[in-house]
Design a protein around this motif. Structure first.
Motif, short mmCIF file in Angstrom:
data_model
loop_
_atom_site.label_atom_id
_atom_site.label_comp_id
_atom_site.label_asym_id
_atom_site.label_seq_id
_atom_site.Cartn_x
_atom_site.Cartn_y
_atom_site.Cartn_z
N VAL A 31 46.57 48.76 29.79
CA VAL A 31 45.87 47.83 28.92
C VAL A 31 46.28 46.38 29.19
CG1 VAL A 31 45.51 47.16 26.52
CG2 VAL A 31 45.60 49.57 27.14
N VAL A 32 47.56 46.11 29.39
CA VAL A 32 48.02 44.74 29.63
C VAL A 32 47.43 44.22 30.93
CG1 VAL A 32 50.04 43.30 30.07
CG2 VAL A 32 50.14 45.09 28.32
N ARG A 33 47.46 45.03 31.98
CA ARG A 33 46.91 44.62 33.27
C ARG A 33 45.40 44.37 33.13
NH1 ARG A 33 49.64 47.58 36.70
NH2 ARG A 33 48.59 49.47 36.10
N ASP A 34 44.69 45.25 32.39
CA ASP A 34 43.25 45.05 32.17
C ASP A 34 42.98 43.74 31.44
OD1 ASP A 34 42.69 47.44 33.41
OD2 ASP A 34 42.40 48.55 31.54
N TYR A 50 46.05 43.59 39.74
CA TYR A 50 45.19 44.57 40.41
C TYR A 50 45.42 44.59 41.92
CZ TYR A 50 42.55 46.19 36.42
OH TYR A 50 42.20 46.80 35.24
N GLU A 51 45.68 43.43 42.51
CA GLU A 51 45.97 43.40 43.95
C GLU A 51 47.21 44.23 44.26
OE1 GLU A 51 46.25 39.28 45.01
OE2 GLU A 51 44.08 39.04 45.09
N ASN A 52 48.23 44.12 43.42
CA ASN A 52 49.45 44.91 43.62
C ASN A 52 49.17 46.39 43.47
OD1 ASN A 52 50.91 42.57 44.06
ND2 ASN A 52 51.68 42.45 41.97
N LYS A 53 48.33 46.76 42.50
CA LYS A 53 48.00 48.17 42.28
C LYS A 53 47.20 48.71 43.46
CE LYS A 53 49.00 50.68 39.00
NZ LYS A 53 50.23 51.49 39.00
N LEU A 54 46.27 47.92 44.00
CA LEU A 54 45.52 48.35 45.18
C LEU A 54 46.44 48.52 46.39
CD1 LEU A 54 42.31 46.14 44.92
CD2 LEU A 54 42.43 48.62 44.73
#
Length: 105
Positions: A31-34, A50-54
């Motif tokens: 939720v925080v990232r969103d 999101y770049e880090n998650k990808l």
């Protein structure tokens, strides 16, 4: 292990084609990232969260693909393709596929 998006390896000869290999990573976003990404969308700029998650998903998928190729006796994976998909709200998927090969040293 050599991993490449090209179908050939310059200066190396493929001795055996061992088959298609793949690796998958399904990542949940929180939720925080969103929330931070939606703020970035409004004000502009890059969403580092999101770049880090990808990047994390890509690394996991490639590592999994590489492990499968190694178990088949490969020393390279050629023709690698990376696909990213959104599965549902907050879920991202990365798939790495390629051809496991054994190249002469």
């Amino acid at each position: 292990m050599i991993i490449t998006t090209t179908a050939t390896l310059q200066g190396k000869e493929v001795e055996r084609y061992l088959g298609v290999v793949s690796g998958e990573a399904i990542m949940g976003a929180n939720v925080v990232r969103d929330f931070l990404a939606s703020v970035t969308d409004i004000i502009g700029g890059r969403s580092t969260a999101y770049e880090n998650k990808l990047a994390e998903g890509r690394e996991i998928a490639i590592r999994e693909m590489e492990d499968k190729a190694r178990r088949m006796g490969a020393n390279a994976v050629i023709g690698v393709d990376l696909d990213f998909e959104t599965l549902r709200e907050g879920m991202m998927m990365c798939i790495a596929t390629g051809t496991a090969v054994f190249v002469k040293e």
